[in-house]
Design an enzyme around this catalytic site. Structure first.
Site, mmCIF file in Angstrom:
data_model
loop_
_atom_site.group_PDB
_atom_site.id
_atom_site.type_symbol
_atom_site.label_atom_id
_atom_site.label_comp_id
_atom_site.label_asym_id
_atom_site.label_seq_id
_atom_site.Cartn_x
_atom_site.Cartn_y
_atom_site.Cartn_z
ATOM 1 C CD GLU A 101 45.646 29.241 27.561
ATOM 2 O OE1 GLU A 101 44.518 29.466 28.043
ATOM 3 O OE2 GLU A 101 46.052 29.760 26.527
ATOM 4 C CG ASP A 132 36.623 33.255 33.225
ATOM 5 O OD1 ASP A 132 37.257 33.310 32.154
ATOM 6 O OD2 ASP A 132 37.151 33.089 34.328
#
Lengths: 410, 266
Positions: free
Chosen positions: B49, B60
């Site tokens: 990824e 995040d």
């Protein structure tokens, strides 16, 4: 793209939450889908619930102190010549700014959903101060996210938040202003959404937050409409409603009852933060040609680069220092119902000087942007034109900045 | 022909272990270094990824945010991300690559353009953090028509009804977020509980490969090894930060971390 008549603007969105098919929506991580859906259901139920509305009105009247004054600025009007300038002194409200309406409603929602914790973001510190007040009033635990730069420049409001028992979480990422505070607040909510309610401080964010905030601040124009009728016997033929626009909560609240009026009778003017005079940085996505983008869960005009990275903004007024803007203002802009322009830091400071020289009024730097536009257009207009400025916050929080820039203690 | 993502899961299954997925931020800390890291860890990784960094990430955690800022500070552009995938695929053609990021960047690039560019550079899948179902239906369809897997996310707050619908609309892989957290949070739910939820998802459609991510480190990975795949992101970004702070070579250090992770599940 068209505005509908007789439907509140906050409800003129499609099933995915977009106004005009492209502004708004709910661009949120999967984790927040359920809390946002729950809140959406709860709000749609409560806003029609008579006892909830009664409760809201009770607190609006007895806690916030409705209605706020509607006054003519005789001296300023005389000095400028031309149109008559009026002010809706929303800063009369408990706490000193319009942010208290949204904060109170969110605290009531939080309680009705059985959550004990409430978090919020703040730029100028007003949204934070009000949320901390409301949290204290309703017995909720409160955390406020605020950019480190804003903490420094808006100390009086930070002191107030702490006094109300809220925890201020300083945000040191990025530009250390509102945009980062909102991101950090959303991140916190992602991690704690099962026990915690989030209050977005303006008409920005995922669709439901735009609606709740707009529904709350609409109180301003409900009051104003009545006051205008009392003052002038009927709605005058030429009115200009001027409001500063950061996220756009006070402007929507100021305008909501008047959007259905013809443009020729009631003109809506939004004033954004143009930033320092010779700087390229500004916080004026509507008036300085920003592109459509997705920020903090909604699509709106956003100050950004070609890659989709969000620009840093700069404004003397922390409350307007935000790269995005409410989707409903984007919609009002594209349907041409409202006109948007900007004032620079210097314009706002000059307006502040002039208003405080002539009137017993102490507008914060946010509404000083609106006053700057009023001062600019007033001399060109005739006496029958009624300019009304929303003086949506008082300048106590700006005392350090004003002292530094104007050498004036307030 | 079997899709490279599915093939990766199939291969791992044959070896009776979960697939190992890593998340690194493109351009962290430089374009050259991040490609070197990718190449070097790929021997132990089943699916890579790669994050395209955004400066206003709302989901995040600190570690990944730090990596993203570092990359952006070094001038990383979206075209560099595509170039990096192209370069990586030149030497590791079989290794599936999934790009992960925020919708505004795709929107500014233009959805169709973005997908076209993904196709031509060899991207196999896409994760868009802030484009949930059902709003992502249109975009996911576009991806599918170009044989790019749109990876749907599921979280502990996803209702049963939503689970069914999302899984039905998902492509080759589903991503289960282990707990209510931003990336890199401490695992605050027991592995048993996570696997419990994971099994509920598998029951709805056992054929879809489901990976678990968020909060997975060297310490926790072995306990979750019954999943189809496990994603480690923040622990790797953290290691890059640590190496840079200690003036060590992140390529060597990160490879060691990934080798250890792989060891724990093999």
């Amino acid at each position: 793209m068209k505005l509908k008549k007789n439907v509140p603007l906050i409800d003129q969105h499609d099933k995915y939450g977009f106004w005009g098919g492209k502004f708004g929506g709910s661009y949120i991580p999967e984790t927040l889908k359920k809390p946002v859906d729950d809140l959406t259901k709860e709000f749609s139920k409560l806003r029609k619930n008579k006892s909830f509305i009664k409760k809201r009105d009770f607190y609006f009247n007895n806690y916030i102190g409705a209605p706020t004054r509607f006054i003519k600025l005789e001296n300023l009007s005389k000095h400028l010549g031309g149109a008559q300038i009026w002010a809706k002194v929303v800063s009369d409200a408990n706490g000193g700014a319009h942010k208290i309406y949204n904060a109170t409603v969110h605290a009531l929602l939080c309680k009705s959903m059985g959550k004990k914790y409430i978090v919020g973001d703040t730029g100028a510190g007003y949204a934070g101060k009000m949320l901390s007040m409301a949290a204290k009033k309703f017995g909720l635990k409160c955390k406020i996210f605020m950019g480190a730069k804003d903490i420094k420049r808006q100390k009086p409001n930070c002191d107030a938040m702490k006094k109300n028992g809220a925890e201020i979480v300083p945000v040191t990422t990025g530009s250390q202003t509102l945009v980062d505070a909102v991101s950090e607040c959303m991140r916190y909510w992602v991690s704690n959404c099962d026990t915690t309610h989030m209050c977005v401080g303006s008409t920005v964010g995922p669709n439901i937050f735009v609606k709740i905030c707009g529904w709350s601040t609409a109180q301003i124009s409900r009051e104003l409409k009545k006051q205008i009728k009392i003052q002038f016997k009927k709605i005058p033929k030429k009115i200009k409603l001027i409001n500063c626009v950061g996220g756009g909560s006070s402007a929507y609240g100021f305008w909501s009852e008047f959007i259905d009026f013809p443009k020729s009778q009631i003109e809506l003017i939004g004033v954004e933060a143009g930033g320092p005079k010779n700087s390229k940085l500004h916080a004026a996505p509507l008036s300085r040609g920003a592109k459509l983008g997705v920020l903090h869960g909604a699509a709106s005009y956003v100050c950004q680069n070609n890659e989709g990275q969000i620009n840093e903004t700069e404004s003397i007024s922390a409350g307007l220092d935000y790269p995005g803007v409410s989707p409903i203002h984007c919609f009002l802009k594209d349907t041409k119902r409202a006109r948007y322009t900007y004032a620079t830091d210097e314009d706002a400071l000059n307006a502040y000087k002039l208003v405080t020289k002539f009137e017993k009024l102490n507008p914060s730097l946010e509404p000083s942007h609106a006053f700057a536009e009023a001062i600019k257009i007033c001399p060109r207009l005739n006496k029958d034109t009624v300019i009304i400025v929303n003086s949506c916050g008082d300048a106590k929080k700006d005392r350090d900045i004003l002292k530094r820039r104007l050498g004036k203690r307030i | 022909m079997i899709n490279p993502i599915n093939l990766a899961f199939k291969n791992a299954k044959e070896k009776k272990r979960p697939a190992l997925l890593t998340y690194t931020v493109a351009g962290d800390n430089t374009k050259k270094k991040s490609l070197e890291i990718l190449k070097s860890i790929s021997k132990d990784v089943d699916i890579c990824e790669i994050g395209f960094p955004h400066n206003t990430p709302i989901a995040d955690g600190g570690q990944i945010q730090t990596s993203a800022y570092r990359a952006l500070k070094n001038g990383l552009k979206i075209s560099d991300v595509f170039q990096m995938v192209r370069d990586f695929k030149k030497s590791k053609n079989s290794k599936p690559v999934i790009l992960m990021g925020y919708y505004n960047m795709i929107y500014q690039y233009g959805e169709n353009n973005f997908i076209k560019k993904c196709k031509s550079s060899g991207v196999n899948g896409l994760i868009v953090v802030d484009l949930p179902w059902p709003e992502n239906k249109g975009f996911a369809k576009k991806c599918k028509s170009k044989a790019i897997s749109f990876v749907q996310l599921l979280s502990p707050t996803t209702s049963k009804e939503r689970l069914k619908n999302i899984i039905k609309d998902s492509h080759d892989m589903i991503y289960y977020i282990s707990m209510l957290s931003t990336t890199g949070g401490k695992l605050k739910v027991s592995p048993k509980q996570i696997l419990n939820n994971y099994n509920k998802i598998k029951k709805i459609d056992p054929k879809k490969n489901c990976v678990i991510g968020f909060g997975i480190t060297e310490k926790t990975i072995a306990k979750l090894r019954s999943a189809d795949g496990l994603v480690v992101g923040s622990a790797i970004c953290k290691e890059i930060t640590r190496s840079l702070n200690n003036r060590q070579n992140p390529v060597i250090n990160v490879s060691k971390v990934v080798a250890k992770l792989r060891n724990k599940i093999s």
